[in-house]
Design a protein around this motif. Structure first.
Motif, PDB file in Angstrom:
ATOM      1  N   SER A  43     -12.348   1.517 -49.700  1.00 51.66           N
ATOM      2  CA  SER A  43     -11.530   2.621 -49.804  1.00 51.66           C
ATOM      3  C   SER A  43     -10.223   3.064 -49.402  1.00 51.66           C
ATOM      4  O   SER A  43      -9.688   1.647 -48.220  1.00 51.66           O
ATOM      5  CB  SER A  43     -12.419   3.753 -49.069  1.00 51.66           C
ATOM      6  OG  SER A  43     -12.951   3.651 -47.090  1.00 51.66           O
ATOM      7  N   GLU A  55      -2.285   7.058 -58.444  1.00 46.52           N
ATOM      8  CA  GLU A  55      -3.474   7.137 -59.279  1.00 46.52           C
ATOM      9  C   GLU A  55      -4.208   5.665 -58.930  1.00 46.52           C
ATOM     10  O   GLU A  55      -5.510   5.781 -58.729  1.00 46.52           O
ATOM     11  CB  GLU A  55      -3.517   6.663 -60.667  1.00 46.52           C
ATOM     12  CG  GLU A  55      -2.416   8.357 -60.969  1.00 46.52           C
ATOM     13  CD  GLU A  55      -2.640   8.791 -62.035  1.00 46.52           C
ATOM     14  OE1 GLU A  55      -3.345   7.989 -63.159  1.00 46.52           O
ATOM     15  OE2 GLU A  55      -1.984   9.558 -63.227  1.00 46.52           O
ATOM     16  N   GLY A  56      -3.983   4.568 -58.679  1.00 49.38           N
ATOM     17  CA  GLY A  56      -3.965   3.073 -58.562  1.00 49.38           C
ATOM     18  C   GLY A  56      -3.860   2.152 -57.862  1.00 49.38           C
ATOM     19  O   GLY A  56      -3.069   2.452 -57.811  1.00 49.38           O
ATOM     20  N   VAL A  74      -8.827  -0.733 -58.704  1.00 51.41           N
ATOM     21  CA  VAL A  74      -9.341   0.936 -58.170  1.00 51.41           C
ATOM     22  C   VAL A  74      -8.830   2.048 -57.861  1.00 51.41           C
ATOM     23  O   VAL A  74      -7.542   1.779 -58.347  1.00 51.41           O
ATOM     24  CB  VAL A  74     -10.148   0.035 -56.495  1.00 51.41           C
ATOM     25  CG1 VAL A  74     -10.560  -0.774 -56.828  1.00 51.41           C
ATOM     26  CG2 VAL A  74      -8.997   0.223 -55.578  1.00 51.41           C
ATOM     27  N   SER A  75      -9.212   2.731 -58.529  1.00 52.28           N
ATOM     28  CA  SER A  75      -8.865   4.257 -58.329  1.00 52.28           C
ATOM     29  C   SER A  75      -8.139   4.262 -56.121  1.00 52.28           C
ATOM     30  O   SER A  75      -9.250   3.848 -55.738  1.00 52.28           O
ATOM     31  CB  SER A  75      -9.797   5.585 -58.175  1.00 52.28           C
ATOM     32  OG  SER A  75      -9.813   6.948 -57.574  1.00 52.28           O
ATOM     33  N   ALA A  76      -7.067   5.072 -56.530  1.00 48.59           N
ATOM     34  CA  ALA A  76      -6.690   4.938 -54.843  1.00 48.59           C
ATOM     35  C   ALA A  76      -7.229   6.609 -54.009  1.00 48.59           C
ATOM     36  O   ALA A  76      -7.310   6.792 -52.885  1.00 48.59           O
ATOM     37  CB  ALA A  76      -5.390   5.661 -55.192  1.00 48.59           C
ATOM     38  N   SER A  77      -8.847   7.270 -54.801  1.00 46.84           N
ATOM     39  CA  SER A  77      -8.392   8.014 -54.429  1.00 46.84           C
ATOM     40  C   SER A  77      -9.891   8.688 -54.106  1.00 46.84           C
ATOM     41  O   SER A  77     -10.099   9.325 -53.445  1.00 46.84           O
ATOM     42  CB  SER A  77      -8.592   9.461 -55.351  1.00 46.84           C
ATOM     43  OG  SER A  77      -8.949   9.446 -56.444  1.00 46.84           O
ATOM     44  N   GLU A  78     -10.672   7.917 -54.067  1.00 47.89           N
ATOM     45  CA  GLU A  78     -12.288   7.583 -53.855  1.00 47.89           C
ATOM     46  C   GLU A  78     -12.730   6.182 -53.845  1.00 47.89           C
ATOM     47  O   GLU A  78     -12.102   5.525 -54.152  1.00 47.89           O
ATOM     48  CB  GLU A  78     -13.525   8.540 -55.089  1.00 47.89           C
ATOM     49  CG  GLU A  78     -12.222   7.807 -56.654  1.00 47.89           C
ATOM     50  CD  GLU A  78     -13.234   8.282 -57.783  1.00 47.89           C
ATOM     51  OE1 GLU A  78     -13.770   7.635 -58.968  1.00 47.89           O
ATOM     52  OE2 GLU A  78     -13.257   8.737 -57.809  1.00 47.89           O
ATOM     53  N   SER A  80     -15.008   2.936 -54.147  1.00 46.03           N
ATOM     54  CA  SER A  80     -14.768   1.897 -54.869  1.00 46.03           C
ATOM     55  C   SER A  80     -16.123   1.725 -55.595  1.00 46.03           C
ATOM     56  O   SER A  80     -17.265   2.169 -54.121  1.00 46.03           O
ATOM     57  CB  SER A  80     -14.126   0.536 -54.899  1.00 46.03           C
ATOM     58  OG  SER A  80     -14.471  -0.661 -54.398  1.00 46.03           O
ATOM     59  N   THR A  97      -0.553  -0.192 -58.674  1.00 46.21           N
ATOM     60  CA  THR A  97      -0.768  -0.820 -60.252  1.00 46.21           C
ATOM     61  C   THR A  97       0.633  -0.202 -60.851  1.00 46.21           C
ATOM     62  O   THR A  97       0.511  -1.108 -62.101  1.00 46.21           O
ATOM     63  CB  THR A  97      -2.342  -0.423 -60.138  1.00 46.21           C
ATOM     64  OG1 THR A  97      -2.403   1.235 -60.355  1.00 46.21           O
ATOM     65  CG2 THR A  97      -3.650  -1.144 -59.845  1.00 46.21           C
TER      66      THR A  97
END
Length: 352
Positions: A43, A55-56, A74-78, A80, A97
């Motif tokens: 996270s 975003e990623g 992975v997502s940068a906002s939630e 993983s 990314t």
């Protein structure tokens, strides 16, 4: 009897050796039973950078003893998903990314991983140490940046020597050694910008009845590349084109004990830093600010458009701004702080 004792001791020694081998080769044993492997999840705490977060992110789990690596996107906002890893001591890294100004294609190629972790473990060992890598800017021509499709571009306009005019910050973080033994290890990154956010401010004095329609500014001395871990910047440079915001202002001229009506111009750039020339007399070097002012006037014959170009060497201004510094061995240049300001208080004057 003696022979039986020797046979017993040999059997015991062989069993002990087998037990030692089984422990030493724990990776091989556990790789054959993926369900027994520990896992990690990620996270991100973006803090003041939340609005600029990408975003990623690439994440790397790097086992520092008995080298082994795993890379994921992975997502940068939630938070993983969980990812299986081998037991051991790890250092974790994270970087974007995608980026709108730096060319990350070579980085992405070196970090490429198979989709199926269990079947292609060998691919992970090809991942290099990310923090030792450099990232370089993609370059554009002036024609590309200003979209001069309706004008006849000169050969100078077609030279690719400019970085993206709205370059985003570049984020990176690492987490110190963590022992991963069993269950799920939660790794929380707090990425920081490794570029420098620089406010550029200058003034225009208009000794003319012309209307100022727009202003473009070109700043040279932007390092073309930067090492991710060390922040060392290259001495090879490019330029950035800026379209500053304009506002009316009054400038105090302390030497002349008076104020002056001027147009204040402000821009903000995210770059590794800004390098200066070696002296204040150079006119084809890093650390130059070129201001182009487009004006117009209505005449009986119709509207006339004018263009004024003024270049100034910022050697002393950049010395005062202290945006960068040499390392102790004088071999490399690094940024001096996360933010900086270039303020040119002597107005660029157009008109007589």
């Amino acid at each position: 009897m003696m022979r039986n004792i020797h046979t017993y001791l040999y059997t015991l020694a062989f069993a002990a050796a087998m037990l030692f081998t089984a422990c030493a080769e724990v990776d091989l044993c556990e790789d054959s039973h993926e369900g027994n492997l520990p896992a990690v999840k990620y996270s991100f705490d973006w803090g003041k950078y939340k609005a600029d977060a990408p975003e990623g992110m690439y994440t790397m789990a790097h086992r520092i003893i008995n080298d082994w690596k795993r890379v994921d996107m992975v997502s940068a906002s939630e938070e993983s998903d969980t990812f299986k890893v081998r037991p051991g001591e790890y250092k974790f890294l994270a970087l974007p990314t995608k980026h709108n100004a730096f060319d990350l294609r070579a980085m992405a190629a070196s970090l490429a991983q198979p989709e199926n972790y269990a079947n292609e473990n060998d691919r992970y060992d090809e991942v290099d140490r990310v923090q030792d890598k450099s990232i370089s800017y993609m370059l554009y021509s002036r024609q590309q940046i200003l979209s001069l499709s309706d004008e006849e571009a000169t050969s100078e306009d077609k030279i690719a020597r400019y970085i993206h005019p709205y370059a985003e910050p570049f984020f990176f973080d690492s987490v110190s050694v963590v022992q991963v033994k069993n269950d799920v290890q939660h790794v929380r990154f707090a990425p920081k910008s490794i570029t420098q956010c620089i406010d550029v401010q200058f003034y225009i004095r208009a000794n003319t009845t012309h209307t100022i329609d727009s202003v473009h500014a070109e700043l040279s001395g932007i390092p073309l590349a930067m090492e991710i871990g060390s922040r060392f910047v290259s001495k090879e440079t490019a330029s950035v084109l800026m379209k500053p915001s304009l506002s009316e202002a009054r400038l105090d001229l302390e030497d002349e004990d008076r104020t002056l009506d001027v147009i204040q111009c402000n821009s903000r750039i995210n770059v590794p830093t800004v390098l200066s020339s070696e002296s204040d007399s150079e006119n084809t070097s890093p650390g130059l600010l070129t201001v182009t002012v487009y004006t117009s006037e209505d005449t009986p014959e119709g509207k006339k458009v004018y263009c004024t170009v003024i270049t100034r060497n910022l050697y002393y201004i950049l010395e005062q701004a202290k945006l960068c510094e040499f390392t102790d061995d004088l071999e490399h240049i690094v940024r001096n702080g996360e933010t900086g300001k270039i303020e040119v208080n002597t107005p660029f004057t157009i008109g007589k």
